[in-house]
Design a protein around this motif. Structure first.
Motif, PDB file in Angstrom:
ATOM      1  N   THR A 393       1.085  -0.915   0.053  1.00  0.00           N
ATOM      2  CA  THR A 393      -0.410  -0.088   0.110  1.00  0.00           C
ATOM      3  C   THR A 393       0.817   1.565  -0.220  1.00  0.00           C
ATOM      4  O   THR A 393       2.256   1.145  -0.313  1.00  0.00           O
ATOM      5  N   TYR A 394       0.542   2.120  -0.246  1.00  0.00           N
ATOM      6  CA  TYR A 394       1.128   3.696   0.374  1.00  0.00           C
ATOM      7  C   TYR A 394       1.774   3.929   1.554  1.00  0.00           C
ATOM      8  O   TYR A 394       2.592   4.456   1.405  1.00  0.00           O
ATOM      9  N   GLN A 451       0.245  10.366   1.762  1.00  0.00           N
ATOM     10  CA  GLN A 451       0.331   9.014   1.784  1.00  0.00           C
ATOM     11  C   GLN A 451       0.656   8.244   2.504  1.00  0.00           C
ATOM     12  O   GLN A 451      -0.281   6.679   2.432  1.00  0.00           O
ATOM     13  N   GLY A 455      -2.900   4.711   2.534  1.00  0.00           N
ATOM     14  CA  GLY A 455      -2.429   3.463   2.865  1.00  0.00           C
ATOM     15  C   GLY A 455      -3.090   2.560   3.275  1.00  0.00           C
ATOM     16  O   GLY A 455      -2.741   1.804   3.805  1.00  0.00           O
ATOM     17  N   ARG A 461      -0.031   0.643  -4.157  1.00  0.00           N
ATOM     18  CA  ARG A 461       0.931   1.422  -4.281  1.00  0.00           C
ATOM     19  C   ARG A 461       0.757   0.824  -6.179  1.00  0.00           C
ATOM     20  O   ARG A 461       0.101  -0.019  -6.579  1.00  0.00           O
TER      21      ARG A 461
END
Lengths: 550, 227
Positions: A393-394, A451, A455, A461
């Motif tokens: 993920t971010y 970010q 996330g 991502r």
């Protein structure tokens, strides 16, 4: 030993006569630069080269941040988007972050700090620059041939079977650039062991040197492993045989193990030299001996050693053994300890010191805060239970950018502003520099804090489109990236301006301690020292006498 | 650390070193670090071998039985002999006998060349010719390689040969690089370069050559002697 080594040995008085002569102006021809074996000139050539690559990597980042303004995939198709984020990573990691501080400031300052005339193997040093440039030309060729779309991790079988880009060229590029890094590391280890001036004992070394020693150990022992791993990927792709491709009998997990065996320690190659810079800057601008010198020195070594044992935390969801994951998780907790020791000791140094706010110090204090966030989020990801939902993920993107940009780029800029007067002999406009530092700090947080939140909310991502609910935070991030970009451009202007219009800085503009400030002119003499200095005191004696008697 | 040579002028001392002792120590440490790097380079491939041999032992057994241990054993002997001549070359350099240095280096070169000749004539080409080269055309010939042709798990058999070609190929590449160094050292010996205080190049070549030798000492049982 002290007496006889102080004799100035047999260097013929070459072409410099005027006292104003220095390493920059004593020879003028192009070949005097391209064939130089002077560590200072090689450091400057690295500085120019990595600045160009930093700009290239930054342009890719800007282009895909623009795409991420809207949830739909508007102007970049997913294929192009894949190439852009891959090239951003490859350029930034292999051509900027890994050589950033060691190849520039490390090259320039390690011999000055330890009182040597040059690194141990000057020709090897030049060779490493040429290897870096050859890899750079290959990288540019790669970009112009359509780039790479596998992510910088070149995982099999995506890279060996499915990717439609020039994976072979990419792997060879990484292979070649690795040898530049190995040669630099080898050179530094030997230099630090064998080239120290009389009286420069291990515990009188600046912490910058300790950090580079630890970095070099990782470079020498880790880089060959990734070199052969990516080479195998490249050969596998050319010949269509499977060492990692499961369809052909191979094991893709093995590639991940071999890749991360280097690529996790590589993040310490990226951050440790930055930590070295921070030790120097904080000691200087707190006007204080670094608190717990030995702890910071040994924590660098501890990071290098433990850092080799944590690679599996990149692979919690890849199918590695559950028990392996458990051990890697524990070791990941352990590797955070030495970094925390550094942070606490730097903070203690500030607490006892008389803090002077100047440009390098702004960056250094920014580093402390941002690196703490980056390290802390790293602990989140080191815990298996939390990593499984946050993986890819971010949050991960935010985490490592807090370390790599918030940590390393801040440290690099701290070093650039700290050492610029020594490297060029010129002072830059302080106000402009302070403003740029603040712009970068603000822009950075606007880019990457959203970010972390994205996330946490679950945005994956590496996609060019996303759910519309994520848009506001993405707009914030892209806006922040724009501010950050402006912040990065400003130093280019005022630093280049200072080359022409800047006032002479003087040999020690910051009132810093250490041979590089107290025993060298700015810019330094072509042979660094007229007499090899004798060191009689510990470094960082800001509260006592000067460190050297020349 | 004080040493008599400090005060003597030595035309071969690089300008950035304080004395000969420092230069010798620095170069020696650098060479060992280079070898450490080489160990890691080969180590990654040894690691891959260990993992796959553990996972697919049957395929590795079948692959190993198709290799000719007599050729491999003979090559081991040639390479060990070449290590001996390399060591003698180092000794001759230390005593300053440049004629002997050149002769022993030629012997090392010839023994190494025999090794590669066997490899490139009797080991690799038949495999490539009869379909034992991994890749899309992997199809062992039933007449020449009955054991391999009969073995069902062709995928993992390829893995064995893939590692075999990469590792022996990487080893051969290191030998070829060593040949280049030998020729350069012979040229220096012919110009009477070496002596009791100037033998490091030969010594470092010796270290390198022994390293290459040791790699083969591991490769030989790993590939030829699996039971």
């Amino acid at each position: 030993m002290a007496n006889e080594s102080t004799q100035h040995h047999d260097i013929p008085e070459r072409d410099y006569h005027a006292p104003k002569s220095n390493y920059l102006n004593w020879q003028h021809t192009v070949s005097s630069w391209l064939l130089t074996v002077d560590h200072k000139r090689i450091g400057v050539m690295y500085l120019i080269a990595i600045s160009v690559f930093f700009m290239v990597g930054g342009i890719f980042a800007g282009l895909f941040r623009l795409e991420l303004l809207t949830p739909e995939g508007d102007y970049l198709q997913s294929d192009t988007y894949n190439r852009f984020f891959t090239l951003h990573a490859v350029v930034m990691i292999f051509f900027f972050l890994i050589p950033s501080v060691p190849a520039t400031f490390g090259n320039f300052f390690i011999p000055l700090m330890i009182g040597a005339k040059d690194v141990a193997f000057p020709k090897l040093n030049l060779l490493s620059w040429y290897i870096y440039m050859i890899a750079g030309v290959m990288g540019v060729t790669l970009i112009s041939l359509g780039g790479l779309d596998t992510g910088w991790t070149v995982y099999a079988p995506l890279s060996t079977t499915y990717a439609n880009t020039n994976v072979f060229l990419a792997t060879i590029t990484i292979f070649v650039s690795g040898f530049s890094s190995i040669l630099t590391g080898l050179n530094f280890i030997v230099t630090i062991h064998k080239m120290r001036a009389p009286g420069m004992t291990w515990f009188r070394l600046p912490l910058f040197v300790w950090a580079h020693y630890a970095t070099s150990v990782i470079q020498v022992l880790g880089t060959p492993v990734v070199a052969i791993s990516v080479l195998l990927i490249g050969i596998e792709r050319i010949w269509g045989v499977g060492i990692f491709d499961p369809a052909l009998g191979g094991d893709p997990i093995l590639f991940q193990h071999m890749f991360w065996f280097y690529s996790h320690p590589a993040v310490y190659i990226m951050i440790l030299p930055g930590m070295g810079v921070i030790s120097e800057v904080i000691a200087c601008f707190a006007r204080n001996r670094v608190f717990g010198y030995e702890f910071i020195a040994f924590s660098s070594i501890a990071i290098a050693i433990i850092g080799f044992l944590v690679w599996g935390h990149h692979m919690y969801v890849s199918g590695q053994s559950m028990y392996a994951g458990f051990v890697f998780s524990l070791l990941t907790m352990l590797v955070a300890v030495p970094s925390a020791i550094k942070i606490f000791n730097w903070t203690a140094t500030l607490y006892q010191g008389n803090v002077v706010w100047d440009t390098p110090m702004l960056y250094a204090v920014g580093f402390l805060g941002l690196f703490a966030v980056g390290g802390g989020t790293g602990l989140f990801l080191g815990v298996i239970g939390l990593d499984v939902p946050l993986h890819d993920t971010y949050f991960v993107v935010g985490h490592f950018h807090y370390v790599m940009v918030g940590g390393m780029v801040m440290a690099y800029l701290a070093g650039l502003h700290f050492y610029w007067p020594k490297i060029t002999g010129k002072a830059y406009p302080r106000l402009m520099a302070n403003i740029a530092a603040i712009i970068i700090f603000v822009g950075f947080n606007f880019t990457f804090f959203p970010q972390l939140v994205l996330g946490w909310m679950g945005m994956p991502r590496r996609y060019h489109s996303y759910h519309p609910d994520f848009q506001i935070l993405n707009i914030l991030s892209t806006t922040g990236a724009t501010v950050l970009g402006i912040g990065f451009i400003l130093p280019v202007f005022y630093l280049l301006w200072s080359l022409v219009y800047g006032k002479d800085a003087g040999s020690n503009p910051w009132g810093a301690r250490g041979l590089e400030w107290e025993a060298c002119t700015s810019p330094p003499d072509p042979h660094n020292f007229h007499e090899i200095p004798v060191v009689t005191k510990e470094c960082y004696s800001y509260t006592g006498e000067e460190t050297v008697s020349v | 650390m004080s040493s008599a040579v400090t005060d003597e002028k030595n035309e071969f001392l690089s300008a950035h070193f304080q004395n000969e002792e420092q230069e010798t120590e620095a170069c020696t440490l650098g060479m060992w670090l280079f070898l450490a790097q080489e160990v890691m380079f080969f180590g990654a491939m040894f690691c891959a071998y260990a993992v796959y041999r553990w996972m697919y032992f049957d395929a590795f057994l079948a692959g190993s039985q198709s290799l000719n241990w007599v050729l491999g054993g003979a090559n081991t002997v040639f390479l060990l002999l070449s290590s001996f001549t390399a060591a003698m070359a180092v000794h001759s350099a230390q005593t300053g006998n440049n004629r002997k240095v050149a002769r022993f280096l030629w012997a090392t070169l010839v023994l190494g060349a025999i090794f590669l000749f066997i490899k490139w004539t009797y080991e690799w080409p038949p495999k490539i010719q009869y379909g034992v080269f991994p890749g899309m055309n992997f199809n062992p010939d039933a007449h020449h390689y009955p054991g391999l042709a009969a073995f069902a798990d062709k995928g993992h058999l390829q893995l064995f040969f893939w590692l075999y070609f990469v590792m022996t190929g990487m080893h051969a590449l290191h030998m070829v690089i060593g040949f280049g160094v030998i020729l350069w050292l012979i040229w220096m010996a012919n110009h009477n370069h070496f002596g009791p205080r100037r033998y490091l190049q030969v010594e470092f070549f010796g270290l390198y050559w022994h390293f290459v030798d040791i790699v083969w000492v591991f490769l030989f049982p790993m590939y030829y002697l699996v039971t």
